[in-house]
Design a protein around this motif. Sequence first.
Motif, PDB file in Angstrom:
ATOM      1  N   PHE A  69      -0.878  -9.779   8.902  1.00 10.85           N
ATOM      2  CA  PHE A  69      -0.697 -10.427   7.608  1.00 10.85           C
ATOM      3  C   PHE A  69      -1.958 -10.346   6.747  1.00 10.85           C
ATOM      4  N   VAL A  70      -1.811  -9.749   5.574  1.00  9.86           N
ATOM      5  CA  VAL A  70      -2.886  -9.661   4.588  1.00  9.86           C
ATOM      6  C   VAL A  70      -2.553 -10.640   3.465  1.00  9.86           C
ATOM      7  N   GLY A  71      -3.314 -11.714   3.377  1.00  8.21           N
ATOM      8  CA  GLY A  71      -3.040 -12.694   2.341  1.00  8.21           C
ATOM      9  C   GLY A  71      -3.791 -12.417   1.058  1.00  8.21           C
ATOM     10  N   GLU A  72      -4.887 -11.651   1.182  1.00 11.09           N
ATOM     11  CA  GLU A  72      -5.772 -11.393   0.054  1.00 11.09           C
ATOM     12  C   GLU A  72      -6.381 -10.010   0.242  1.00 11.09           C
ATOM     13  N   PHE A  73      -6.429  -9.225  -0.815  1.00 12.38           N
ATOM     14  CA  PHE A  73      -7.141  -7.952  -0.753  1.00 12.38           C
ATOM     15  C   PHE A  73      -7.569  -7.553  -2.152  1.00 12.38           C
ATOM     16  N   SER A  74      -8.478  -6.602  -2.210  1.00 10.69           N
ATOM     17  CA  SER A  74      -8.864  -6.044  -3.506  1.00 10.69           C
ATOM     18  C   SER A  74      -8.689  -4.539  -3.454  1.00 10.69           C
ATOM     19  N   ALA A  75      -8.560  -3.939  -4.620  1.00 10.72           N
ATOM     20  CA  ALA A  75      -8.342  -2.497  -4.720  1.00 10.72           C
ATOM     21  C   ALA A  75      -9.239  -1.925  -5.799  1.00 10.72           C
ATOM     22  N   ASP A  76      -9.870  -0.800  -5.488  1.00  6.21           N
ATOM     23  CA  ASP A  76     -10.613  -0.032  -6.484  1.00  6.21           C
ATOM     24  C   ASP A  76      -9.675   1.047  -7.001  1.00  6.21           C
ATOM     25  N   ILE A  77      -9.349   0.971  -8.276  1.00  9.79           N
ATOM     26  CA  ILE A  77      -8.333   1.836  -8.871  1.00  9.79           C
ATOM     27  C   ILE A  77      -8.950   2.661  -9.996  1.00  9.79           C
ATOM     28  N   GLY A  78      -8.776   3.978  -9.919  1.00  8.52           N
ATOM     29  CA  GLY A  78      -9.229   4.851 -10.984  1.00  8.52           C
ATOM     30  C   GLY A  78      -8.155   5.042 -12.038  1.00  8.52           C
ATOM     31  N   VAL A  79      -8.584   5.386 -13.237  1.00  6.77           N
ATOM     32  CA  VAL A  79      -7.667   5.642 -14.346  1.00  6.77           C
ATOM     33  C   VAL A  79      -7.901   7.071 -14.822  1.00  6.77           C
ATOM     34  N   GLY A  80      -6.846   7.904 -14.787  1.00  3.95           N
ATOM     35  CA  GLY A  80      -6.970   9.297 -15.196  1.00  3.95           C
ATOM     36  C   GLY A  80      -6.948   9.469 -16.708  1.00  3.95           C
ATOM     37  N   ARG A  81      -7.257  10.677 -17.154  1.00  2.57           N
ATOM     38  CA  ARG A  81      -7.271  10.958 -18.595  1.00  2.57           C
ATOM     39  C   ARG A  81      -5.885  10.781 -19.220  1.00  2.57           C
ATOM     40  N   GLU A  82      -4.853  10.972 -18.424  1.00  2.00           N
ATOM     41  CA  GLU A  82      -3.483  10.773 -18.913  1.00  2.00           C
ATOM     42  C   GLU A  82      -2.972   9.384 -18.563  1.00  2.00           C
ATOM     43  N   ARG A  83      -3.906   8.465 -18.216  1.00  2.00           N
ATOM     44  CA  ARG A  83      -3.612   7.060 -17.920  1.00  2.00           C
ATOM     45  C   ARG A  83      -2.914   6.853 -16.567  1.00  2.00           C
ATOM     46  N   GLN A  84      -2.863   7.899 -15.755  1.00  2.00           N
ATOM     47  CA  GLN A  84      -2.308   7.708 -14.419  1.00  2.00           C
ATOM     48  C   GLN A  84      -3.304   6.905 -13.566  1.00  2.00           C
ATOM     49  N   LEU A  85      -2.800   6.191 -12.562  1.00  2.95           N
ATOM     50  CA  LEU A  85      -3.631   5.346 -11.712  1.00  2.95           C
ATOM     51  C   LEU A  85      -3.857   6.019 -10.363  1.00  2.95           C
ATOM     52  N   TYR A  86      -5.064   5.863  -9.824  1.00  6.49           N
ATOM     53  CA  TYR A  86      -5.416   6.451  -8.538  1.00  6.49           C
ATOM     54  C   TYR A  86      -6.058   5.397  -7.640  1.00  6.49           C
ATOM     55  N   VAL A  87      -5.640   5.362  -6.378  1.00  2.00           N
ATOM     56  CA  VAL A  87      -6.264   4.471  -5.403  1.00  2.00           C
ATOM     57  C   VAL A  87      -7.527   5.128  -4.874  1.00  2.00           C
ATOM     58  N   TYR A  88      -8.670   4.476  -5.049  1.00  2.00           N
ATOM     59  CA  TYR A  88      -9.902   4.939  -4.426  1.00  2.00           C
ATOM     60  C   TYR A  88     -10.056   4.320  -3.039  1.00  2.00           C
ATOM     61  N   GLU A  89      -9.961   3.002  -2.966  1.00  2.00           N
ATOM     62  CA  GLU A  89     -10.009   2.326  -1.676  1.00  2.00           C
ATOM     63  C   GLU A  89      -9.500   0.904  -1.826  1.00  2.00           C
ATOM     64  N   MET A  90      -9.230   0.260  -0.682  1.00  2.00           N
ATOM     65  CA  MET A  90      -8.780  -1.131  -0.669  1.00  2.00           C
ATOM     66  C   MET A  90      -9.600  -1.896   0.359  1.00  2.00           C
ATOM     67  N   ASN A  91      -9.800  -3.176   0.077  1.00  2.34           N
ATOM     68  CA  ASN A  91     -10.727  -3.984   0.871  1.00  2.34           C
ATOM     69  C   ASN A  91     -10.061  -5.259   1.366  1.00  2.34           C
TER      70      ASN A  91
END
Length: 388
Positions: free
Chosen positions: A335-357
């Motif tokens: 069970f993960v109750g809390e996490f954070s995510a580092d998310i990149g934003v592409g030139r066309e506004r697409q989202l990319y997962v860099y990592e999660m903590n």
Amino acid sequence: MIVIGYRRDTGEWVCKEAGGLYRFGSGQLVFTASLPDLTFAVRAQGGRVGPLVGILVSESSIPALLGGRKPWLETVIRSFHANGGITIVSTAAGIGEKTVSGYVFVPALERFVESFTPLPDAVYNRVKSREEEQSEPFQTAAARLAARGIPLVNRSFFRKSDVYDTLRTDRRLWPYLLPTALVDTVDDVRAWLDQYSCIYVKQDSGSRGNGLFRLTALPGAAAICESPRGQKRLRALDELAPLLQSCRYIVQAAADTDTWNGRRYDLRVLAHWQRGRYTITGVGVRLAGTQSLTTHTFHGGTVLPYTEVKERIDEQALGQLIALSGERLSERFGFVGEFSADIGVGRERQLYVYEMNAKPMVFDEPEIETQRLRRLNQLFAELAHLVP
């Protein structure tokens, strides 16, 4: 709210309420005609009080906490008490078969008191190293909690390769994933650089941008190697061999990212489990320095108000990304109750997962931290079945 007390001489938790027995964690309050000197105002609902929340910390964190050198953790504890809960801070060795030995914060005294409690309604894991999570005391504590059906919130740290493999199991998340893989040798790195021409190399268990560097291919066998400490020209990738042998590394294809005033940025997203699903608690933005490899503030990055880039973000897609990721992570790691995510934003506004903590750091934005406290209180109340 009702008032309960703790008897230091007997280790009993008591109350004067004549309305019947109250459950307190995995135990019950004892009726008494008079309360002892240590008292606590707690929520009462459906024959239960609290919640009683265990906070699991490293052995070295105890002296720091008692000495006032753990301000964020103390803020969380005070917030739980202000909302009618009680916390027991302990190490893994303090979790017994039926009780926990540790430290309870007493608001009236403004300090922690050594005490015993029944096993709690839920436990918040804030142990600070992977090695300690793999130790025998931690594994024993986790097994004891599992045997009693007590949620251990955020069972373990995440490794980057495990996060990628986990998210890959859901086809709906594929558009958000950058090509990523473990590498063992220079030949592995060379193959990735030949394919993508620009790649990031990261320690699989690294954090805060430590152990990260970027490789950009040059004609022949050469490459530019950039790290938070600067950059240099590698005449051959073989120069990386000692580094790759020192610990586990992953490679990740570089994304063509959006910029703000000519500088790269990414999102720091905080998420919590609430009423059966994962939702966004807050979004921060980190802006890379003019010559910075990463956006981490530890390495020259700066905080940018989310309002500056909000119109560029597909918030519906971001919400779906977080909801699905939380589900998959809980399936893999417990069970993960809390996490954070580092998310990149592409030139066309697409989202990319860099990592999660699994154990988010303190956010620089006060409003996000305020909302975080609310969500943590809601989370543990819900786990203890004390949702209003």
